[in-house]
Design a protein around this motif. Structure first.
Motif, mmCIF file in Angstrom:
data_model
loop_
_atom_site.group_PDB
_atom_site.id
_atom_site.type_symbol
_atom_site.label_atom_id
_atom_site.label_comp_id
_atom_site.label_asym_id
_atom_site.label_seq_id
_atom_site.Cartn_x
_atom_site.Cartn_y
_atom_site.Cartn_z
ATOM 1 N N PRO A 288 0.788 -1.245 0.000
ATOM 2 C CA PRO A 288 0.000 0.000 0.000
ATOM 3 C C PRO A 288 0.813 1.283 0.000
ATOM 4 C CG PRO A 288 0.166 -0.855 2.218
ATOM 5 C CD PRO A 288 0.918 -1.823 1.339
ATOM 6 N N THR A 289 2.127 1.158 -0.012
ATOM 7 C CA THR A 289 2.946 2.360 0.165
ATOM 8 C C THR A 289 3.823 2.636 -1.047
ATOM 9 O OG1 THR A 289 4.656 1.068 1.287
ATOM 10 C CG2 THR A 289 2.968 2.125 2.659
ATOM 11 N N PHE A 290 3.317 2.326 -2.222
ATOM 12 C CA PHE A 290 4.113 2.503 -3.443
ATOM 13 C C PHE A 290 4.620 3.924 -3.590
ATOM 14 C CE2 PHE A 290 5.604 1.619 -7.567
ATOM 15 C CZ PHE A 290 5.170 2.593 -8.449
ATOM 16 N N SER A 291 3.835 4.873 -3.181
ATOM 17 C CA SER A 291 4.233 6.276 -3.335
ATOM 18 C C SER A 291 5.390 6.663 -2.423
ATOM 19 C CB SER A 291 3.039 7.191 -3.066
ATOM 20 O OG SER A 291 2.565 6.993 -1.750
ATOM 21 N N SER A 292 5.807 5.769 -1.545
ATOM 22 C CA SER A 292 6.958 6.022 -0.672
ATOM 23 C C SER A 292 8.281 5.591 -1.300
ATOM 24 C CB SER A 292 6.802 5.271 0.650
ATOM 25 O OG SER A 292 5.657 5.705 1.350
ATOM 26 N N TYR A 293 8.219 5.039 -2.508
ATOM 27 C CA TYR A 293 9.398 4.461 -3.137
ATOM 28 C C TYR A 293 9.825 5.256 -4.364
ATOM 29 C CZ TYR A 293 8.665 0.295 -0.295
ATOM 30 O OH TYR A 293 8.526 -0.579 0.754
ATOM 31 N N ALA A 294 11.109 5.568 -4.413
ATOM 32 C CA ALA A 294 11.705 5.987 -5.668
ATOM 33 C C ALA A 294 11.883 4.738 -6.527
ATOM 34 C CB ALA A 294 13.048 6.658 -5.420
ATOM 35 N N MET A 295 11.741 4.910 -7.839
ATOM 36 C CA MET A 295 11.764 3.764 -8.738
ATOM 37 C C MET A 295 12.797 3.959 -9.837
ATOM 38 S SD MET A 295 9.366 1.847 -7.472
ATOM 39 C CE MET A 295 9.219 0.621 -8.776
ATOM 40 N N GLY A 296 13.272 2.834 -10.344
ATOM 41 C CA GLY A 296 14.223 2.904 -11.443
ATOM 42 C C GLY A 296 14.062 1.729 -12.388
ATOM 43 N N TRP A 297 14.502 1.924 -13.616
ATOM 44 C CA TRP A 297 14.609 0.852 -14.599
ATOM 45 C C TRP A 297 16.088 0.670 -14.939
ATOM 46 C CZ3 TRP A 297 10.976 -2.481 -16.258
ATOM 47 C CH2 TRP A 297 9.626 -2.134 -16.099
ATOM 48 N N PHE A 298 16.496 -0.571 -14.963
ATOM 49 C CA PHE A 298 17.868 -0.931 -15.315
ATOM 50 C C PHE A 298 17.841 -1.986 -16.413
ATOM 51 C CE2 PHE A 298 20.425 0.982 -11.882
ATOM 52 C CZ PHE A 298 19.396 1.424 -11.060
ATOM 53 N N ARG A 299 18.941 -2.148 -17.067
ATOM 54 C CA ARG A 299 19.046 -3.226 -18.041
ATOM 55 C C ARG A 299 20.416 -3.866 -17.972
ATOM 56 N NH1 ARG A 299 18.930 0.312 -23.674
ATOM 57 N NH2 ARG A 299 21.042 1.207 -23.540
ATOM 58 N N GLN A 300 20.440 -5.133 -18.349
ATOM 59 C CA GLN A 300 21.702 -5.864 -18.385
ATOM 60 C C GLN A 300 21.731 -6.709 -19.640
ATOM 61 O OE1 GLN A 300 22.631 -8.237 -14.903
ATOM 62 N NE2 GLN A 300 24.815 -8.097 -15.357
ATOM 63 N N ALA A 301 22.643 -6.372 -20.523
ATOM 64 C CA ALA A 301 22.861 -7.160 -21.726
ATOM 65 C C ALA A 301 23.821 -8.306 -21.411
ATOM 66 C CB ALA A 301 23.418 -6.280 -22.835
ATOM 67 N N ALA A 302 23.783 -9.319 -22.226
ATOM 68 C CA ALA A 302 24.635 -10.486 -22.011
ATOM 69 C C ALA A 302 26.110 -10.077 -21.960
ATOM 70 C CB ALA A 302 24.409 -11.501 -23.116
ATOM 71 N N GLY A 303 26.767 -10.466 -20.898
ATOM 72 C CA GLY A 303 28.180 -10.191 -20.754
ATOM 73 C C GLY A 303 28.529 -8.775 -20.356
#
Length: 127
Positions: free
Chosen positions: A27-42
């Motif tokens: 219920p506290t999603f608005s308390s979180y900073a969020m990010g997107w990351f990616r990882q390519a093979a190797g």
């Protein structure tokens, strides 16, 4: 504690678009900073976008600036990553991450500062 589930990955041709979603439990999603990351093979995991709790502050590295857009809907406990003009070098597993923070406008760009991670979703861009 928050649990994160990504969706929306897939195979797309170069120049195409995808929208990733990350649904968060609790219920506290608005308390979180969020990010997107990616990882390519190797390769190392890299940030591709980050957003503050309020959604008012965002960050993009130069590699995706102007092509990717992060947004969040705190009423739906979901963060999105709109990816346009995709390139083969965008191929990777994409992860969303969450970190609880007091600061409404804090943007977190380093992976080791996030405590919570989703399982990842594969994005493949064909040439």
């Amino acid at each position: 504690q928050v649990q994160l589930v990504e969706s929306g990955g897939g195979l797309v041709q170069a120049g195409g678009s995808l929208r990733l979603s990350c649904a968060a439990s609790g219920p506290t999603f608005s308390s979180y900073a969020m990010g997107w990351f990616r990882q390519a093979a190797g390769k190392e995991r890299d940030v591709v976008a980050a957003i503050s709790r309020s959604g008012g502050i965002t960050f993009y590295p130069d590699s995706v600036k102007g092509r990717f857009t992060i947004s969040r809907d705190n009423t739906k406990n979901t963060v999105y990553l709109q990816m346009n003009t995709l390139k083969p070098e965008d191929t990777a597993v994409y992860y969303c991450a969450a970190e609880r923070t007091i600061a409404s406008f804090r943007v977190i760009t380093k992976g080791d500062e996030y405590d919570y991670w989703g399982q990842g979703t594969q994005v493949t861009v064909s040439s």
